[in-house]
Design a protein around this motif. Structure first.
Motif, mmCIF file in Angstrom:
data_model
loop_
_atom_site.group_PDB
_atom_site.id
_atom_site.type_symbol
_atom_site.label_atom_id
_atom_site.label_comp_id
_atom_site.label_asym_id
_atom_site.label_seq_id
_atom_site.Cartn_x
_atom_site.Cartn_y
_atom_site.Cartn_z
ATOM 1 N N LEU A 182 0.841 -1.198 0.000
ATOM 2 C CA LEU A 182 0.000 0.000 0.000
ATOM 3 C C LEU A 182 0.878 1.251 0.000
ATOM 4 C CD1 LEU A 182 -2.753 1.360 0.080
ATOM 5 C CD2 LEU A 182 -2.715 1.108 2.579
ATOM 6 N N SER A 183 1.995 1.197 0.688
ATOM 7 C CA SER A 183 2.881 2.362 0.760
ATOM 8 C C SER A 183 3.412 2.772 -0.616
ATOM 9 C CB SER A 183 4.035 2.107 1.727
ATOM 10 O OG SER A 183 4.763 0.951 1.341
ATOM 11 N N ASP A 184 3.411 1.865 -1.581
ATOM 12 C CA ASP A 184 3.849 2.189 -2.944
ATOM 13 C C ASP A 184 2.881 3.143 -3.645
ATOM 14 O OD1 ASP A 184 6.108 0.553 -2.718
ATOM 15 O OD2 ASP A 184 5.022 -1.205 -3.489
ATOM 16 N N TYR A 185 1.687 3.294 -3.118
ATOM 17 C CA TYR A 185 0.660 4.142 -3.727
ATOM 18 C C TYR A 185 0.434 5.427 -2.919
ATOM 19 C CZ TYR A 185 -0.028 -0.243 -6.116
ATOM 20 O OH TYR A 185 0.182 -1.387 -6.843
ATOM 21 N N LYS A 186 1.361 5.725 -2.023
ATOM 22 C CA LYS A 186 1.236 6.909 -1.167
ATOM 23 C C LYS A 186 1.037 8.165 -2.023
ATOM 24 C CE LYS A 186 3.344 9.312 2.634
ATOM 25 N NZ LYS A 186 4.180 9.181 3.784
ATOM 26 N N GLY A 187 0.114 9.016 -1.595
ATOM 27 C CA GLY A 187 -0.174 10.247 -2.326
ATOM 28 C C GLY A 187 -1.198 10.082 -3.429
ATOM 29 N N GLN A 188 -1.705 8.863 -3.606
ATOM 30 C CA GLN A 188 -2.733 8.599 -4.609
ATOM 31 C C GLN A 188 -3.984 8.069 -3.918
ATOM 32 O OE1 GLN A 188 -0.545 5.738 -7.011
ATOM 33 N NE2 GLN A 188 -0.220 7.309 -8.560
#
Length: 168
Positions: A39-45
């Motif tokens: 989930l952290s790979d999609y931070k800011g989205q």
């Protein structure tokens, strides 16, 4: 433990989905190329988790098609289609259907996603698979909408998920 039905027969999951306003639990899932993502790979989205038992069933396949169609219109939003299907089956389905706007991810390795989001079935013919659910997460990693579909063969409420995205 949450109760849903499969063709009118009660089956159960580990529990309730994360509550609106709570931080979405992190996860690690397997992509179709067998790499992992979190989930952290999609931070800011904005993120939509389209969760279902198997891409090889009609309702699950339709949810992937529907979200793929909707995803083409969304800015700064990722749609993650999550099941315990093997990544090979997910890639085959998306390739044959021309689906390219969503990401399919698998919880086949350790089942930790199903545990973290309480969507793993604990009994019935789908035991071990994931319950049909939708979780919408804003750019700050907060849950802004969640739906566990009460009848497993029914489609999720796409409109409610998309409205939650617009309000996020």
């Amino acid at each position: 433990m949450a109760t849903v039905t499969l063709k009118g027969n009660e089956i159960h999951t580990l529990g309730d989905l994360p509550k609106n306003g709570s931080q979405a639990p992190n996860f690690t899932l397997v992509k179709t190329d067998l790499s992992t993502t979190s989930l952290s790979d999609y931070k800011g989205q904005k993120v939509v988790l389209n969760i279902f038992p198997s891409i090889d069933t009609g309702t699950c396949a339709q949810s992937v098609r529907q979200f793929n169609q909707e995803a083409a219109e969304l800015e700064n939003t990722k749609i993650l289609c999550i099941s315990k299907d093997l990544p090979f089956a997910q890639a085959r389905f998306c390739g044959s259907e021309g689906i390219d706007k969503v990401e399919t991810l698998s919880d086949f390795r350790d089942g930790n996603f199903g545990k973290a989001y309480n969507v793993a079935f604990t009994d019935g013919p789908l035991q071990g698979l994931l319950s049909r659910s939708v979780v919408v997460i804003n750019e700050n990693g907060e849950v802004v909408h969640s739906e566990q579909v009460s009848e497993t063969v029914d489609e999720p409420n796409y409109k409610a998920a998309l409205e939650a995205l617009m309000d996020a």
